[in-house]
Design an enzyme around this catalytic site. Structure first.
Site, short mmCIF file in Angstrom:
data_model
loop_
_atom_site.label_atom_id
_atom_site.label_comp_id
_atom_site.label_asym_id
_atom_site.label_seq_id
_atom_site.Cartn_x
_atom_site.Cartn_y
_atom_site.Cartn_z
N GLU A 214 -21.83 -15.91 74.23
CA GLU A 214 -21.19 -15.53 75.49
C GLU A 214 -20.58 -16.73 76.22
O GLU A 214 -19.50 -16.61 76.81
CB GLU A 214 -22.21 -14.85 76.41
CG GLU A 214 -21.66 -14.41 77.76
CD GLU A 214 -20.59 -13.34 77.64
OE1 GLU A 214 -19.62 -13.37 78.43
OE2 GLU A 214 -20.70 -12.46 76.76
N GLU A 215 -21.25 -17.88 76.18
CA GLU A 215 -20.84 -18.99 77.05
C GLU A 215 -20.35 -20.23 76.32
O GLU A 215 -19.68 -21.06 76.92
CB GLU A 215 -22.01 -19.39 77.97
CG GLU A 215 -22.70 -18.23 78.67
CD GLU A 215 -21.78 -17.43 79.60
OE1 GLU A 215 -20.59 -17.76 79.71
OE2 GLU A 215 -22.25 -16.45 80.19
N SER A 617 -15.88 -8.99 87.47
CA SER A 617 -16.75 -10.04 86.95
C SER A 617 -16.82 -11.17 87.98
O SER A 617 -17.26 -10.94 89.11
CB SER A 617 -16.27 -10.51 85.58
OG SER A 617 -17.24 -11.31 84.95
N ASP A 692 -24.51 -2.78 81.16
CA ASP A 692 -23.96 -4.14 81.13
C ASP A 692 -25.05 -5.12 80.69
O ASP A 692 -26.09 -5.24 81.33
CB ASP A 692 -23.45 -4.52 82.52
CG ASP A 692 -22.54 -5.74 82.52
OD1 ASP A 692 -22.71 -6.59 81.63
OD2 ASP A 692 -21.68 -5.85 83.41
N HIS A 724 -19.89 -4.55 80.12
CA HIS A 724 -19.23 -5.37 81.14
C HIS A 724 -17.81 -4.91 81.43
O HIS A 724 -17.23 -5.27 82.45
CB HIS A 724 -19.25 -6.84 80.72
CG HIS A 724 -18.96 -7.78 81.85
ND1 HIS A 724 -19.61 -7.72 83.06
CD2 HIS A 724 -18.08 -8.81 81.96
CE1 HIS A 724 -19.16 -8.66 83.86
NE2 HIS A 724 -18.22 -9.33 83.23
#
Length: 751
Positions: A214-215, A617, A692, A724
């Site tokens: 994800e990051e 977001s 989510d 999401h």
């Protein structure tokens, strides 16, 4: 506040000066636009045919790409085009290989969510090294497709779901992950070998953990050596990570408790170790990554001769990047390069191990933090700086060793346009721009760096893809996507609105770029409601001269001024520009959005009492923070999937920008929505997917509860089964009909 006006505003000002005062709001109605919300989300896509995952075959004879079906834009097939001529042709039809694609496993669903893949059918593929076959993961298994005959061989048919399938560098093997273990199939013999067998439960091999996907932009957990002798692979132990129990409400009304190992800011991460395995024997040797296990495994690359693995390791606070060289025969590792910063490290995929043993690399360790290309020796020492200046290199595209040239994507002339450039490897001359136009380019080069697949768009031109020579001359179209009769968007072209651009000045003197869409049938004597769209967070640029989201058209054609400004902290302006929000998210971004709002309200044709704001977001978070810190500034807001408290979000993202909660208590407190909730005044519509797994639903649930305790008036919409993003045609139509109706009610007093 100083303002440099775009030319169109000078014209508008001149017109307004000699015209009667603007009409009162609502005196003139905007005609119902032809572009309906239903058509905006139907098939085929209004953007037109936009091939994705474009690449050259290894022998350079073909270009392959994924294309959506005409009757269902959500399903992708594999297409090809011969370089020598002829029209593109369907190579693999996903529905022929798998007429009834089975339900995704949770692991595959999360992989696709992390990669923002909402399509079905063929969503990825992999060429062999000879250009004779393509690997197609589909229906939970793996197909090996002979390109010449089109025949597909299903390599396995198992009840388990295989993920991250790839062909080995020389084309002799296929590797994949099954049930949290890494496997290899010998394509000649068909023999399947388990490289690992201990995976299961909270331990996995060859997989990327949640925050890496994800990051960190790393979605794999294994890496082949070029000679196929070794495989570097990650071992992930999630047992230290907090188990977050999420209640997922499905679209059918069913409910289930999902156990998700989700590392919230300040809590323990997964333990990630790196091993190098011998493919033939399975023998594994561990690579010591650091003196502590509280690190991030960021990237793994191999030297071209397979004698060295280069391993990128981030410390927990992500202000130090160490690149190790590891000996695959022993696992012994030593530092090759160490970078430190007082802001944070932005990772890239630009590490290029060259055939002569040297390395190309991009770094933000420059004045102003502008990313540039470096040429380094085998021992890590700097040979020369290839590029420099107050502009940003986007990525290295290709290296032509025969002619000592580097091709890269960058923003030299303006941060609003992205072009392809060439530069001498020794840095002896300034970059040469090889692409034309006033928009945004992306490129994929062939192995010999003599041609590239280029995709271009601008505000009036949807993405067009062609084959180009390295001097930028077009050889032939792959997908012209011209806005002519027959194009899906052609019936709406007469109503298309082109944005105008300008700059404003932040409180500290920083230049900020904005774009503005004027309403359909714009009349400078009228006053219009306006909507300010924002994202505002790191690694995002919303203002640019590429093809824009048609949501802007949707609002502008309904009589709204649609405005966006990129605040300090956003992307492609250098790390120092981005780093101004360090340890204080929700501060300078709001200040700059208010600069944009003040300018918007100063325009004679904008009704200052009817300006709304919306985002998703980080943009949802920003909508909340902006309306709470300036409660009388906007008339209404829409916040989708917002973070509300950064202690609820994951470690890798949050701590990169905010530091550890224990070391920045006040920063976390002030960056929380709840610290400002007593100032709630602006009417809000709050939206969140109930499944989510990124910005978990608890963010909004807590906000709902707090607002109810305050007896505050707000509206909300939750989407069962959605993560999401809200997916699917029907749900998308519902979502945007609701948002448009909400703004019409709040800003136009309709309904």
């Amino acid at each position: 506040m100083s303002v440099r006006l775009a030319s169109f505003l000078a014209v508008v000002t001149a017109l307004t000066a000699c015209q009667p005062a603007p009409e009162a709001p609502g005196e003139t109605e905007t005609a119902e636009p032809a572009l309906t919300i239903e058509r905006l989300h139907a098939s085929p896509s209004l953007t037109g045919a936009t091939p994705r995952s474009l690449t050259f075959s290894p022998d350079g004879s073909r270009v392959t790409f994924l294309r959506a079906k005409d009757d269902d834009a959500s399903v992708l097939d594999l297409w090809a085009m011969d370089i020598d001529g002829g029209e593109p042709y369907l190579l693999v039809d996903s529905q022929v290989l798998a007429p009834d694609e089975r339900e995704l496993t949770e692991a595959e669903r999360q992989l696709r969510e992390r990669a923002r893949i909402s399509s079905t059918g063929i969503v990825r593929y992999d060429w062999d090294s000879q250009g004779e076959a393509i690997l197609v993961p589909l229906d939970g298994d793996v197909f090996h497709v002979d390109v010449a005959t089109g025949q597909a061989r299903r390599l396995m048919e198992t009840p388990e779901y295989e993920t991250d399938a790839r062909i080995s560098p020389r084309g002799n093997f296929v590797s994949f992950v099954r049930e949290q273990n890494l496997y290899v199939i010998d394509l000649e013999s068909g023999e399947e070998t388990a490289i690992t067998s201990e995976g299961g439960g909270l331990v996995s091999f060859g997989m990327a953990e949640f925050v890496a996907q994800e990051e960190l932009g790393r979605r794999t957990g294994y890496w082949w050596s070029p000679d196929e002798q070794y495989i570097a692979l990650a071992r992930v132990d999630e047992s230290p990570v907090d188990n977050i129990q999420r209640m997922e409400i499905g679209a059918d009304g069913s409910a289930r408790v999902v156990d998700q190992r989700y590392p919230r800011a300040g809590t323990d991460n997964a333990i990630v170790e790196l091993f190098i395995a011998e493919r033939a024997t399975g023998t594994r040797r561990q690579v010591e990554l650091a003196q502590t296990d509280d690190i991030y495994l960021a990237r793994v690359n191999w030297a071209s001769d397979s004698a060295t693995a280069y391993v990128q390791v981030l410390n927990r606070m992500q202000d130090q990047l160490t690149i190790l060289t590891a000996d695959p025969a022993t696992g012994e590792a030593a530092p090759w390069l160490v970078e430190n910063t007082d802001i944070w490290i932005n990772l890239t995929n630009d590490f290029r191990a060259l055939s002569d043993g040297t390395v190309l690399w991009t770094s933000e360790d420059t004045p102003g933090g502008f990313r540039h290309i470096q040429h380094r020796a085998a021992d890590g020492s700097l040979i020369n700086q290839v590029t420099s200046g107050d502009w940003v290199v986007g990525s290295i595209n290709s290296v032509d060793m025969d002619n000592s040239l580097v091709y890269f994507t960058g923003w030299i002339e303006t941060p609003l346009e992205r072009h392809i450039y060439s530069v001498p490897l020794d840095g002896s001359a300034a970059p040469t721009r090889i692409t034309s136009g006033d928009g945004r380019w992306s490129a994929r080069f062939g192995r010999d760096a003599t041609r590239f697949i280029g995709t271009y768009s601008d505000p009036q031109t949807p993405p067009q893809t062609a084959l180009y020579a390295v001097d930028g001359s077009r050889i032939r179209w792959i997908e012209e996507n011209a806005l002519v009769e027959g194009h899906p968007y052609a019936p709406y072209l007469d109503d298309h609105i082109t944005p105008q651009y300008g700059t404003l000045t932040a409180a500290d003197g920083t230049e900020l770029h904005y774009q503005i869409f004027l309403p359909a049938d714009f009349d400078p004597n009228r006053q219009y409601p306006a909507i300010q769209y924002l994202y505002g967070g790191p690694h995002s640029q919303q203002v640019h001269r590429g093809w824009q989201s048609l949501r802007a058209q949707m609002f502008a054609q309904r009589g709204y001024v649609y405005f966006t400004i990129d605040n300090r902290g956003s992307w492609n302006r250098g790390r120092e520009f981005e780093g101004q929000l360090r340890h204080r998210m929700g501060s300078v971004e709001v200040e700059d959005q208010l600069v944009g709002l003040d300018y918007l309200k100063s325009l004679d044709f904008v009704d200052a009492d009817r300006v709304g704001i919306w985002g998703w977001s980080y943009g949802g978070y920003m909508t909340l923070m902006a309306t709470l810190q300036a409660p009388d500034a906007w008339a209404a807001g829409v916040a989708g999937a917002p973070v509300t408290d950064w202690t609820l979000y994951d470690t890798a993202y949050t701590e990169r920008y905010m530091g550890h909660p224990d070391a920045n208590f006040d920063g976390y407190e002030q960056s929380s929505v709840f610290a400002h909730l007593d100032s709630y005044e602006t009417p809000l519509l709050l939206i969140h997917g109930m499944a989510d797994d990124n910005v978990i639903f608890a963010n909004s649930v807590r906000l709902y509860s707090e607002l109810q305790q305050q007896r505050a008036d707000f509206e909300m919409m939750t989407y069962p089964g959605q993560r999401h993003g809200v997916r699917g045609e029907d749900r998308s139509v519902h979502l945007w009909t609701m948002i448009v109706n909400y703004f019409n009610h709040q800003l136009k007093d309709e309904g």
